[in-house]
Design an enzyme around this catalytic site. Structure first.
Site, mmCIF file in Angstrom:
data_model
loop_
_atom_site.group_PDB
_atom_site.id
_atom_site.type_symbol
_atom_site.label_atom_id
_atom_site.label_comp_id
_atom_site.label_asym_id
_atom_site.label_seq_id
_atom_site.Cartn_x
_atom_site.Cartn_y
_atom_site.Cartn_z
ATOM 1 N N GLU A 1 -86.221 -2.487 66.184
ATOM 2 C CA GLU A 1 -87.224 -1.977 67.134
ATOM 3 C C GLU A 1 -86.653 -2.015 68.549
ATOM 4 O O GLU A 1 -87.252 -2.572 69.469
ATOM 5 C CB GLU A 1 -88.515 -2.812 67.059
ATOM 6 C CG GLU A 1 -89.102 -2.876 65.651
ATOM 7 C CD GLU A 1 -90.452 -3.582 65.564
ATOM 8 O OE1 GLU A 1 -91.091 -3.834 66.601
ATOM 9 O OE2 GLU A 1 -90.875 -3.879 64.433
ATOM 10 N N GLU B 1 -92.957 -10.994 61.430
ATOM 11 C CA GLU B 1 -93.359 -11.988 62.439
ATOM 12 C C GLU B 1 -94.053 -13.229 61.891
ATOM 13 O O GLU B 1 -95.126 -13.601 62.360
ATOM 14 C CB GLU B 1 -94.252 -11.312 63.497
ATOM 15 C CG GLU B 1 -93.574 -10.133 64.172
ATOM 16 C CD GLU B 1 -94.448 -9.443 65.229
ATOM 17 O OE1 GLU B 1 -95.619 -9.833 65.379
ATOM 18 O OE2 GLU B 1 -93.945 -8.537 65.896
HETATM 19 C C1 XIL Z 1 -96.716 -1.558 68.067
HETATM 20 C C2 XIL Z 1 -96.910 -0.060 68.197
HETATM 21 O O1 XIL Z 1 -95.788 0.501 68.831
HETATM 22 C C3 XIL Z 1 -98.169 0.224 69.006
HETATM 23 O O2 XIL Z 1 -98.454 1.621 69.003
HETATM 24 C C4 XIL Z 1 -99.357 -0.556 68.423
HETATM 25 O O3 XIL Z 1 -100.478 -0.376 69.253
HETATM 26 C C5 XIL Z 1 -99.034 -2.029 68.306
HETATM 27 O O4 XIL Z 1 -97.857 -2.199 67.547
HETATM 28 N N1 XIL Z 1 -93.673 -5.404 66.714
HETATM 29 C C6 XIL Z 1 -93.880 -4.625 65.608
HETATM 30 C C7 XIL Z 1 -94.444 -3.262 65.765
HETATM 31 O O5 XIL Z 1 -93.459 -5.003 64.488
HETATM 32 O O6 XIL Z 1 -95.222 -2.868 64.662
HETATM 33 C C8 XIL Z 1 -95.258 -3.158 67.041
HETATM 34 O O7 XIL Z 1 -95.634 -1.798 67.192
HETATM 35 C C9 XIL Z 1 -94.465 -3.647 68.229
HETATM 36 C C10 XIL Z 1 -94.076 -5.099 68.055
#
Ligand code: XIL
Length: 380
Positions: free
Chosen positions: A268, A163
């Site tokens: 994701e 990101e």
């Molecule tokens: C999220 C997790 O799922 C949560 O449990 C945590 O509280 C916050 O992060 N983008 C990403 C992930 O790259 O690491 C994030 O994961 C969601 C958004």
């Protein structure tokens, strides 16, 4: 009478044996008609992965673990390898969960992803407080050297930087940019390559269907390539909605990334079904709408998902996977952000305490209609 009792006993023993075999083979699938798993079905196309939480990693959720072992051939740690957990204080490393995570993947012969080395969120506080750039860079080198070397040859791919871009395609202002300069992404990719030359190196981000953002990322990829810096894949996070992004926009992500000769990974994937009155897209984890907490309008499916929405979700997953199948030569992995609905981060983001249904397995660990659709897309 004696014979009857014997018959009864024999029948019971057979039933018990049959039941234990089916339990071991995944009783969670008793409501569907295939014994083949998702990863079996898609094995010649791309990896099918899941993000796994600390309960699964530490052996406290055997039902989810059973699903992960049977259905997926790639894993990503949902939180356990993030900086704040791995190195919470300078040179104090904690690998308890990381080691267990990698052990699970190695034992099951999975494509193991490390997530994420450099990210401005879930970073240790000491990094945000470090004033001197030299000291900051030393910490980064120590972190990458220690973590990547520890899992060299076991972790197959790293989300190296997560990101780093704004929605308009410019470089996000972050402690990493501020302390290491505008070339920091390239320098970090180089560091990771030195520690494990064979690992796949990924740049990961959300909202890549937005042309300006994707353009910024692609420019960065070209710069790395022209300087001979290794970059293997772009990870498009894919925290999506029922109605957006469009299939055309998703296809554009695939085409534009693969044009540069790097792999496309959907890293994701989850699909929220809940209201979004703010037209919020993407996955900026610091966005939080706490004033809506407890508002029933924002949480309409607390007592169950209506059939019509369940169907819509299944169709959406089916459409997306049809596209992925069409471009199987360009896509190397599709990872879901979680295993089952109850444990999805989307129950708490961007509003805490909602009931969401974004994944393939329901709150009782059963495969949903969406799962069936994806299984049936591939012939026997
Ligand atoms: C999220 C997790 O799922 C949560 O449990 C945590 O509280 C916050 O992060 N983008 C990403 C992930 O790259 O690491 C994030 O994961 C969601 C958004």
């Amino acid at each position: 009478m004696k014979i009857n009792i014997t018959k009864f006993t024999v029948t019971s023993i057979i039933l018990i044996i049959v039941c234990s075999i089916s339990c071991a083979n995944g009783l969670y699938k008793s409501n569907i008609d295939t014994k083949e798993s998702l990863s079996d079905k898609y094995k010649d196309l791309f990896y099918i992965g899941a993000a796994i939480n600390e309960d699964i990693i530490m052996g406290r959720d055997s039902k989810s673990e059973n699903i992960v072992r049977s259905e997926f051939n790639s894993i990503t740690p949902e939180n356990s390898l993030k900086w704040m957990y791995v190195q919470p204080a300078p040179n104090h490393f904690n690998f308890v969960a990381g080691d267990k995570y990698v052990e699970l993947g190695v034992k099951n012969n999975m494509y193991i992803v490390g997530h994420a080395l450099v990210w401005h969120n879930q970073l240790a506080d000491f990094m945000k407080r470090t004033e001197s750039s030299d000291e900051f860079i030393n910490h980064v080198e120590n972190h990458i050297g220690t973590v990547v070397s520890r899992y060299k040859g076991k972790i197959d791919a790293w989300d190296v930087v997560n990101e780093a871009f704004n929605e308009d395609g410019s470089l996000r202002s972050s402690v990493f940019k501020n302390q290491m300069g505008d070339n920091y992404i390239e320098n970090i990719f180089k560091l990771v390559e030195i520690s494990d030359p064979d690992a796949d190196l990924i740049y990961n981000d959300y909202n890549l269907y937005k042309p300006a953002k994707l353009a910024g990322v692609l420019e960065m990829v070209k710069r790395l390539q022209s300087n001979g810096t290794k970059i293997s894949a772009i990870g498009a996070q894919a925290h999506w909605r029922l109605d957006s992004p469009s299939l055309k926009e998703i296809e554009q992500i695939i085409l534009n990334i693969s044009e540069l000769g790097v792999e496309v990974m959907f890293t994701e994937l989850d699909i929220t079904v809940l209201p979004n009155p703010w037209k919020l897209v993407g996955a900026e984890v610091t966005q939080n709408f706490s004033k809506f907490e407890g508002d029933p309008k924002m949480n309409p499916y607390e007592n169950g998902l209506p059939q019509s929405i369940e169907k819509q979700l299944a169709k959406r997953y089916e459409d997306i996977f049809k596209l992925f199948i069409k471009h199987q030569d360009k896509i190397s992995r599709v990872t879901f952000w979680g295993v089952m609905d109850k444990h999805s981060w989307l129950n708490d983001w961007p509003i805490k305490g909602r009931t969401n249904y974004p994944l393939l397995f329901d709150r009782y660990y059963k495969p949903k209609q969406a799962y069936n659709k994806l299984i049936n897309l591939i012939g026997n």
